[in-house]
Design a protein around this motif. Structure first.
Motif, mmCIF file in Angstrom:
data_model
loop_
_atom_site.group_PDB
_atom_site.id
_atom_site.type_symbol
_atom_site.label_atom_id
_atom_site.label_comp_id
_atom_site.label_asym_id
_atom_site.label_seq_id
_atom_site.Cartn_x
_atom_site.Cartn_y
_atom_site.Cartn_z
ATOM 1 N N ASP A 44 0.820 -1.221 0.000
ATOM 2 C CA ASP A 44 0.000 0.000 0.000
ATOM 3 C C ASP A 44 0.849 1.265 0.000
ATOM 4 N N ASP A 46 1.869 2.362 -2.528
ATOM 5 C CA ASP A 46 1.402 3.056 -3.737
ATOM 6 C C ASP A 46 0.506 4.245 -3.393
ATOM 7 N N LEU A 47 -0.209 4.139 -2.265
ATOM 8 C CA LEU A 47 -1.076 5.240 -1.831
ATOM 9 C C LEU A 47 -0.235 6.463 -1.462
ATOM 10 N N SER A 80 -1.158 4.607 -9.145
ATOM 11 C CA SER A 80 -2.524 4.103 -9.163
ATOM 12 C C SER A 80 -2.609 2.964 -8.146
ATOM 13 N N HIS A 81 -3.664 3.010 -7.307
ATOM 14 C CA HIS A 81 -3.770 2.061 -6.196
ATOM 15 C C HIS A 81 -4.031 0.641 -6.699
ATOM 16 N N ARG A 82 -3.380 -0.320 -6.065
ATOM 17 C CA ARG A 82 -3.470 -1.737 -6.419
ATOM 18 C C ARG A 82 -2.990 -1.984 -7.847
ATOM 19 N N ASP A 130 -6.490 -8.281 0.119
ATOM 20 C CA ASP A 130 -7.174 -7.338 -0.778
ATOM 21 C C ASP A 130 -8.154 -8.039 -1.710
#
Ligand code: ZN
Length: 161
Positions: free
Chosen positions: A42, A44-45, A50-52, A100
């Motif tokens: 996470d 990336d947040l 771009s998330h996930r 997730d």
């Protein structure tokens, strides 16, 4: 999943995975390290990606596993410790993906092998109940692991009989 939910799920998975290996420095190291690394995707947040996306797949799991293995190998010059590092790094990310997958937002966990998008849509990632139960389950699983591998559970059972 929230960070605490991911940590809880990883503690559950790795406490049971490591049980057959008994009480050892490597086993405890794998459990603790995998739990910490399971928070990593996470990132990336925080990075504004771009998330996930690029941090939520098998390729990222392999990169993290290999990185930890290489760092461990060169700092301790021990192949077993390097393997321990790989298992914690790879397994920690895989555990994050499993956490997730049960939520609503789909992503491509099998990159680079497949672009298939997956979401089981069981709960929202910030579901308080699911995250809370994962934390409780994680702590209980780890205590259970310690009681089993140290032989304390056997002692307690014998005292009660
Ligand atoms: Zn995630």
């Amino acid at each position: 999943m929230g960070p605490h939910g991911h940590a809880g799920l990883t503690l559950i998975l790795f406490s049971f995975l490591m049980m057959p290996f008994g009480y050892s420095f490597e086993a405890i190291l794998i459990i603790i390290l995998a739990t910490g690394i399971s928070l990593l995707p996470d990132i990336d947040l925080l990075c504004g990606w771009s998330h996930r996306g690029k941090t939520h797949n098998l390729a990222f799991a392999a990169i993290i596993g290999l990185s930890v293995a290489i760092i461990f190998f060169y700092s301790m010059n021990d192949l077993i410790i390097a393997l321990t590092g790989f298992m914690a790094g790879f397994g920690g990310v895989i555990s994050h993906l499993l956490g997730d997958i049960i939520t609503y937002k789909s992503f491509t966990p099998f990159t680079p092998f497949s672009k298939r998008k997956i979401a089981l849509k069981y709960c929202k990632s910030d579901d308080k109940k699911v995250n809370g139960w994962l934390v409780i389950g994680g702590v209980l699983a780890f205590v259970f692991y310690l009681l089993i591998v140290t032989g304390h559970l056997e002692e307690i059972i014998q005292k009660c009989m």
